[in-house]
Design an enzyme around this catalytic site. Structure first.
Site, mmCIF file in Angstrom:
data_model
loop_
_atom_site.group_PDB
_atom_site.id
_atom_site.type_symbol
_atom_site.label_atom_id
_atom_site.label_comp_id
_atom_site.label_asym_id
_atom_site.label_seq_id
_atom_site.Cartn_x
_atom_site.Cartn_y
_atom_site.Cartn_z
ATOM 1 C CB THR A 86 -0.940 -0.004 1.212
ATOM 2 O OG1 THR A 86 -1.773 -1.168 1.141
ATOM 3 C CG2 THR A 86 -1.818 1.229 1.237
ATOM 4 C CG ASP A 87 3.628 2.819 3.177
ATOM 5 O OD1 ASP A 87 2.731 3.679 3.221
ATOM 6 O OD2 ASP A 87 4.275 2.473 4.175
ATOM 7 C CG LEU A 88 6.353 -0.350 -1.764
ATOM 8 C CD1 LEU A 88 6.754 -1.794 -2.046
ATOM 9 C CD2 LEU A 88 7.571 0.560 -1.851
#
Length: 436
Positions: free
Chosen positions: A202-204
């Site tokens: 999700t961060d990436l």
């Protein structure tokens, strides 16, 4: 303030960020720039920490942008303390996503630190931050504040849930957004508990969305001569990435479930256990299924009425997978790799990281980037995934030490004299890490 406005006006008059220039960022003819990286001349002020923001700005730095990373004196980016593993005192987590950046350690809770950030914003093209909505505005560094002194700025805010709404005030972490977006609900064994993906997807994904949005913002500024605000958040990014799983629910009212390594709509498309490991294969059409059956020496399955089409194979998934599983378990992975080579069937082993970085194609694609760190020495990290024909992604600068470039930026970029710099150092507003 007048000093900052004057710099912003000079910036605008220089042609950077205005439509009608020969290039997006400089006045140099494009015919002389074939070997230039596309973002050379672009300056990015990076107030992000952890992963999504640093991943976005690292990718921009790979394309030639000058990235000035603003960090807290004493502690710096949160990930500097995340570990083990550490190499000497450096966190490998931090080292993985902070190449091609300069670090300036500034206390933005001090008005003098705020002034430094504003002066930098006035001469930068992009401002990126990942604070909870409203936090930077309290310090005088929100979009409205920066827009007044730098109307050319592309201001990208990365948050957990967005700028407004019932959850906008919450801090956002990858695992929480992964859970709330449904990603964990669809990840894990078919009859087991939800599982967090092995990396912070999700961060990436949010970092990649921010990276693309910033590029679009720069093009928009080139066309209009004006900066803009970009709202990027973890929840929206991950929900957008649900793609066909979300469409199955929104259009077909079908709730998603966990499939382990399998696929809900294609059979066979999953990992099978071999004598000594695992092999993933995918038969996305009837022709591929027929080839698969021949390789496995199971030709009778080709014309079996239960498996003639993918729709039928999905309906009879358990029986078919049981037959295929028994066959794959009879040979070692290497044997299957030889048999599938050249068949046209998508296949591959489940690799350990040791296997990944000895994989011939990974080595051929140049996915390991080596750099010389000022205190650690030689380090290796995953390099850029994309290659371009007119320029190379080589000669990366190593991730900076905390405050490694503070003095340089204040003196060479903002033209502070040594007396002022010394005073700021003594008062703790800034920090400089000297390298040998």
């Amino acid at each position: 303030m007048l000093r900052m406005l004057a710099r912003a006006v000079a910036f605008r008059r220089s042609g950077r960020g205005q439509a009608g220039g020969r290039g997006l960022w400089t006045g140099r003819p494009q015919s002389d720039c074939d070997s230039m990286k596309p973002l050379e001349g672009v300056r990015i002020l990076d107030l992000t920490r952890v992963l999504a923001g640093p991943f976005a700005t690292m990718n921009l730095g790979d394309l030639g942008a000058e990235v000035i990373k603003v960090e807290r004196p004493g502690a710096g980016d949160d990930t500097r303390s995340w570990g083990p593993p550490f190499v000497n005192t450096e966190s490998t987590y931090f080292l993985s996503v902070n190449r091609n950046k300069k670090s300036i350690a500034v206390n933005i809770k001090d008005p003098r630190g705020v002034r430094i950030v504003k002066e930098l914003a006035a001469i930068c093209d992009v401002f990126v931050e990942n604070y909870v909505p409203g936090k930077l505005s309290e310090m005088g560094l929100g979009y409205a504040d920066i827009d007044k002194i730098a109307p050319h700025i592309v201001y990208c805010s990365i948050t957990g849930y967005g700028q407004t709404g019932p959850m906008s005030h919450r801090a956002g972490y990858d695992a929480i957004a992964s859970a709330m977006s449904g990603l964990m609900h669809i990840t894990g064994p078919e009859d087991g508990d939800p599982v967090r993906p092995g990396v912070a997807m999700t961060d990436l994904a949010t970092g990649l969305f921010a990276y693309g949005a910033i590029m679009a913002g720069l093009i928009q500024r080139y066309r209009t001569g004006k900066g803009l605000f970009i709202d990027c958040n973890l929840l929206s990014s991950q929900v957008a990435c649900l793609t066909q799983v979300a469409a199955n629910y929104l259009i077909g009212q079908k709730e998603a479930k966990r499939w382990g390594t399998a696929h809900g709509s294609i059979v066979p498309y999953q990992a099978f256990k071999t004598k000594d490991g695992y092999l993933v294969i995918g038969a996305g059409n009837n022709q591929q299924f027929a080839v698969l059956c021949k390789i496995l020496n199971l030709p009778e399955l080709i014309d079996d009425s239960k498996y003639r089409t993918n729709h039928l194979r999905v309906q009879n998934r358990k029986e078919l997978v049981k037959i295929l599983s028994a066959r794959f378990a009879e040979e070692v992975t290497a044997k299957w790799l030889c048999l599938f080579e050249g068949s046209g069937i998508p296949y591959g082993p489940i690799n350990s990281l040791k296997d990944v970085f000895s994989e011939a194609q990974v080595l051929h694609n140049g996915l390991v980037m080596e750099m010389n760190h000022p205190t650690v020495g030689k380090i290796s990290v995953p390099g850029p995934a994309v290659r371009y024909s007119k320029f190379k992604m080589s000669e990366a600068k190593p991730p900076p030490l905390l405050g490694q470039h503070t003095r340089h930026i204040l003196k060479e970029v903002l033209r502070y004299d040594e007396g002022v710099i010394g005073e700021l150092l003594c008062s703790g507003v800034i920090e400089q890490h000297e390298t040998e």
